[in-house]
Write a protein that holds these residues in place. Structure first.
Motif, PDB file in Angstrom:
ATOM      1  N   UNK A 146     -19.394 -32.876 -52.278  1.00  0.00           N
ATOM      2  CA  UNK A 146     -17.859 -32.769 -52.305  1.00  0.00           C
ATOM      3  C   UNK A 146     -17.587 -31.400 -51.882  1.00  0.00           C
ATOM      4  N   UNK A 147     -16.262 -31.555 -51.399  1.00  0.00           N
ATOM      5  CA  UNK A 147     -15.718 -30.222 -51.128  1.00  0.00           C
ATOM      6  C   UNK A 147     -15.443 -28.957 -52.175  1.00  0.00           C
ATOM      7  N   UNK A 148     -15.321 -29.802 -53.308  1.00  0.00           N
ATOM      8  CA  UNK A 148     -15.125 -28.799 -54.532  1.00  0.00           C
ATOM      9  C   UNK A 148     -16.504 -28.369 -54.883  1.00  0.00           C
ATOM     10  N   UNK A 149     -17.426 -29.100 -54.691  1.00  0.00           N
ATOM     11  CA  UNK A 149     -18.978 -28.387 -55.068  1.00  0.00           C
ATOM     12  C   UNK A 149     -19.162 -27.444 -54.144  1.00  0.00           C
ATOM     13  N   UNK A 150     -18.943 -27.750 -52.593  1.00  0.00           N
ATOM     14  CA  UNK A 150     -19.299 -26.861 -52.069  1.00  0.00           C
ATOM     15  C   UNK A 150     -18.614 -25.333 -52.114  1.00  0.00           C
ATOM     16  N   UNK A 151     -17.424 -25.644 -52.394  1.00  0.00           N
ATOM     17  CA  UNK A 151     -16.457 -24.228 -52.539  1.00  0.00           C
ATOM     18  C   UNK A 151     -16.962 -23.456 -53.707  1.00  0.00           C
ATOM     19  N   UNK A 152     -17.398 -24.085 -54.796  1.00  0.00           N
ATOM     20  CA  UNK A 152     -17.798 -23.549 -55.781  1.00  0.00           C
ATOM     21  C   UNK A 152     -19.410 -22.686 -55.612  1.00  0.00           C
ATOM     22  N   UNK A 153     -19.972 -23.278 -54.782  1.00  0.00           N
ATOM     23  CA  UNK A 153     -21.132 -22.619 -54.296  1.00  0.00           C
ATOM     24  C   UNK A 153     -20.790 -21.247 -53.565  1.00  0.00           C
ATOM     25  N   UNK A 154     -19.783 -21.518 -52.653  1.00  0.00           N
ATOM     26  CA  UNK A 154     -19.379 -20.467 -51.785  1.00  0.00           C
ATOM     27  C   UNK A 154     -18.826 -19.253 -52.642  1.00  0.00           C
ATOM     28  N   UNK A 155     -18.187 -19.789 -53.727  1.00  0.00           N
ATOM     29  CA  UNK A 155     -17.585 -18.573 -54.581  1.00  0.00           C
ATOM     30  C   UNK A 155     -18.604 -17.986 -55.304  1.00  0.00           C
ATOM     31  N   UNK A 156     -20.178 -18.424 -55.549  1.00  0.00           N
ATOM     32  CA  UNK A 156     -20.936 -17.877 -56.179  1.00  0.00           C
ATOM     33  C   UNK A 156     -22.010 -16.987 -55.062  1.00  0.00           C
ATOM     34  N   UNK A 157     -21.556 -17.219 -53.853  1.00  0.00           N
ATOM     35  CA  UNK A 157     -22.397 -16.326 -52.758  1.00  0.00           C
ATOM     36  C   UNK A 157     -21.779 -14.925 -52.377  1.00  0.00           C
ATOM     37  N   UNK A 158     -22.453 -14.181 -51.645  1.00  0.00           N
ATOM     38  CA  UNK A 158     -21.961 -13.197 -51.279  1.00  0.00           C
ATOM     39  C   UNK A 158     -20.755 -13.426 -50.109  1.00  0.00           C
ATOM     40  N   UNK A 159     -19.704 -12.481 -50.168  1.00  0.00           N
ATOM     41  CA  UNK A 159     -18.691 -12.922 -49.328  1.00  0.00           C
ATOM     42  C   UNK A 159     -19.166 -12.407 -47.605  1.00  0.00           C
ATOM     43  N   UNK A 160     -18.025 -12.756 -46.666  1.00  0.00           N
ATOM     44  CA  UNK A 160     -18.481 -12.677 -45.458  1.00  0.00           C
ATOM     45  C   UNK A 160     -18.626 -11.075 -45.235  1.00  0.00           C
ATOM     46  N   UNK A 161     -17.633 -10.156 -46.106  1.00  0.00           N
ATOM     47  CA  UNK A 161     -17.697  -8.815 -45.682  1.00  0.00           C
ATOM     48  C   UNK A 161     -18.932  -8.058 -46.314  1.00  0.00           C
ATOM     49  N   UNK A 162     -19.375  -8.614 -47.489  1.00  0.00           N
ATOM     50  CA  UNK A 162     -20.572  -8.260 -48.222  1.00  0.00           C
ATOM     51  C   UNK A 162     -21.939  -8.388 -47.257  1.00  0.00           C
ATOM     52  N   UNK A 163     -21.972  -9.739 -46.577  1.00  0.00           N
ATOM     53  CA  UNK A 163     -22.843  -9.969 -45.798  1.00  0.00           C
ATOM     54  C   UNK A 163     -22.938  -9.115 -44.519  1.00  0.00           C
ATOM     55  N   UNK A 164     -21.498  -9.072 -43.978  1.00  0.00           N
ATOM     56  CA  UNK A 164     -21.717  -8.048 -42.682  1.00  0.00           C
ATOM     57  C   UNK A 164     -22.242  -6.685 -42.919  1.00  0.00           C
ATOM     58  N   UNK A 165     -22.167  -5.994 -44.144  1.00  0.00           N
ATOM     59  CA  UNK A 165     -22.510  -4.929 -44.487  1.00  0.00           C
ATOM     60  C   UNK A 165     -24.099  -4.837 -44.273  1.00  0.00           C
ATOM     61  N   UNK A 166     -24.636  -5.884 -44.589  1.00  0.00           N
ATOM     62  CA  UNK A 166     -26.019  -6.057 -44.742  1.00  0.00           C
ATOM     63  C   UNK A 166     -26.794  -6.229 -43.215  1.00  0.00           C
ATOM     64  N   UNK A 167     -25.971  -6.600 -42.430  1.00  0.00           N
ATOM     65  CA  UNK A 167     -26.387  -7.188 -41.072  1.00  0.00           C
ATOM     66  C   UNK A 167     -27.061  -5.989 -40.213  1.00  0.00           C
ATOM     67  N   UNK A 168     -28.082  -5.985 -39.655  1.00  0.00           N
ATOM     68  CA  UNK A 168     -28.562  -5.205 -38.497  1.00  0.00           C
ATOM     69  C   UNK A 168     -28.486  -6.038 -37.212  1.00  0.00           C
ATOM     70  N   UNK A 169     -28.407  -7.439 -37.322  1.00  0.00           N
ATOM     71  CA  UNK A 169     -28.202  -8.294 -36.317  1.00  0.00           C
ATOM     72  C   UNK A 169     -27.146  -9.552 -36.976  1.00  0.00           C
ATOM     73  N   UNK A 170     -26.510  -9.887 -35.957  1.00  0.00           N
ATOM     74  CA  UNK A 170     -25.449 -11.003 -36.362  1.00  0.00           C
ATOM     75  C   UNK A 170     -25.910 -12.147 -35.240  1.00  0.00           C
ATOM     76  N   UNK A 171     -25.998 -13.351 -35.779  1.00  0.00           N
ATOM     77  CA  UNK A 171     -26.074 -14.623 -35.014  1.00  0.00           C
ATOM     78  C   UNK A 171     -24.691 -15.411 -35.264  1.00  0.00           C
ATOM     79  N   UNK A 172     -24.118 -15.770 -34.071  1.00  0.00           N
ATOM     80  CA  UNK A 172     -22.640 -16.234 -34.417  1.00  0.00           C
ATOM     81  C   UNK A 172     -23.176 -17.979 -33.916  1.00  0.00           C
ATOM     82  N   UNK A 173     -23.144 -18.680 -35.335  1.00  0.00           N
ATOM     83  CA  UNK A 173     -23.287 -20.113 -35.207  1.00  0.00           C
ATOM     84  C   UNK A 173     -22.165 -20.945 -35.248  1.00  0.00           C
ATOM     85  N   UNK A 174     -21.215 -20.867 -34.277  1.00  0.00           N
ATOM     86  CA  UNK A 174     -19.807 -21.380 -34.584  1.00  0.00           C
ATOM     87  C   UNK A 174     -19.400 -22.403 -33.630  1.00  0.00           C
TER      88      UNK A 174
END
Ligand SMILES: CC(C)(COP(=O)(O)OP(=O)(O)OC[C@H]1O[C@@H](n2cnc3c(N)ncnc32)[C@H](O)[C@@H]1O)[C@@H](O)C(=O)NCCC(=O)NCCS
Ligand SMILES: Nc1ncnc2c1ncn2[C@@H]1O[C@H](COP(=O)(O)OP(=O)(O)OP(=O)(O)O)[C@@H](O)[C@H]1O
Length: 193
Positions: A146-174
């Protein structure tokens, strides 16, 4: 000399597994930490005992299989418990990943795919990015969560800002920027060093 190990990460539904499979088709060995974690959770007796102690016997089905749906329903709404599960699973997966690395001494480089990633362990880190709404649509279709279940997983994961700090390379899969070209270019770059 041992090959370099490149981490690849991204939030749920970003497409990191799909993109890792493209690298794999190009001949790059890929370690899939989430899959190995599940295998070890089922097959490593010490880890099984440890998780049964933490979560209770319901963590495993009568067949002996890991009761993923039940564990997911408990941990994704309970950050402290998820932290406890991770603290037990991660060291075992890390050890397994290190063993795997040693078995691939001839590869141009190695890819280590994981949903959770920290700086320090990898030579470089690739982050796969996609807009949140698109990620939710993909996962609804893939898993039937469900959308709620997915959003609760997203809330437990790193934020986009935290991830971009890790990135040496970014792949845009949009769905706008062709992903195959990005992977081919990055593969060429990683092979040339
Ligand atoms: C929580 C569990 C039962 C959920 O299983 P389920 O089959 O329902 O979902 P799946 O594993 O496909 O995960 C769903 C989504 O959550 C992400 N995810 C999985 N574990 C975690 C975690 N510990 N923290 C943040 N996100 C996570 C996945 O990458 C995916 O995006 C299972 O993932 C688990 O036991 N995870 C904890 C240990 C682990 O695998 N850690 C990561 C590798 S070291
Ligand atoms: N560019 C794309 N075009 C079409 N479908 C895509 C694309 N990228 C990913 N998908 C689909 O979206 C779903 C999510 O992708 P994938 O499983 O690779 O994500 P993930 O980041 O590994 O997610 P998780 O963290 O949940 O394991 C899959 O069904 C995948 O086939």
């Amino acid at each position: 000399m041992e090959p370099r190990v490149i981490g690849i990460t991204g939030g749920i539904g970003s497409g990191k597994s799909l993109i890792s499979r493209i690298f794999s088709v190009l001949g790059i060995p890929v370690y899939v930490a989430d899959d190995r974690a599940k295998w070890l959770i089922e097959h490593d007796p010490a880890l099984r005992n440890s998780l049964t102690g933490l979560l209770g016997p319901e963590a495993y089905l009568p067949s002996g299989a890991y009761n993923r749906a039940w564990v997911a329903s408990r941990v994704f709404d309970n950050p402290a418990l998820l932290g406890e599960v991770n603290a037990r699973v991660h060291p075992r997966v890390q050890q397994d990943g290190n063993d795997w690395t040693k078995q691939h001494a001839d590869a141009p480089y190695l890819l280590y795919e994981a949903a959770i990633m920290k700086q320090g362990r990898f030579d470089k880190i690739i982050v796969v990015e996609a807009p949140e709404e698109l990620r939710i649509r993909r996962v609804k279709k893939r898993d039937g969560r469900t959308e709620d279940a997915i959003r609760s997983i997203i809330a437990r994961q790193a934020s986009p800002g935290e991830r971009s700090q890790l990135a040496d390379y970014i792949i845009h899969n949009d769905d706008h920027q062709p992903v195959l070209r990005q992977v081919l270019d990055l593969d060429a770059k990683l092979r040339s060093r």
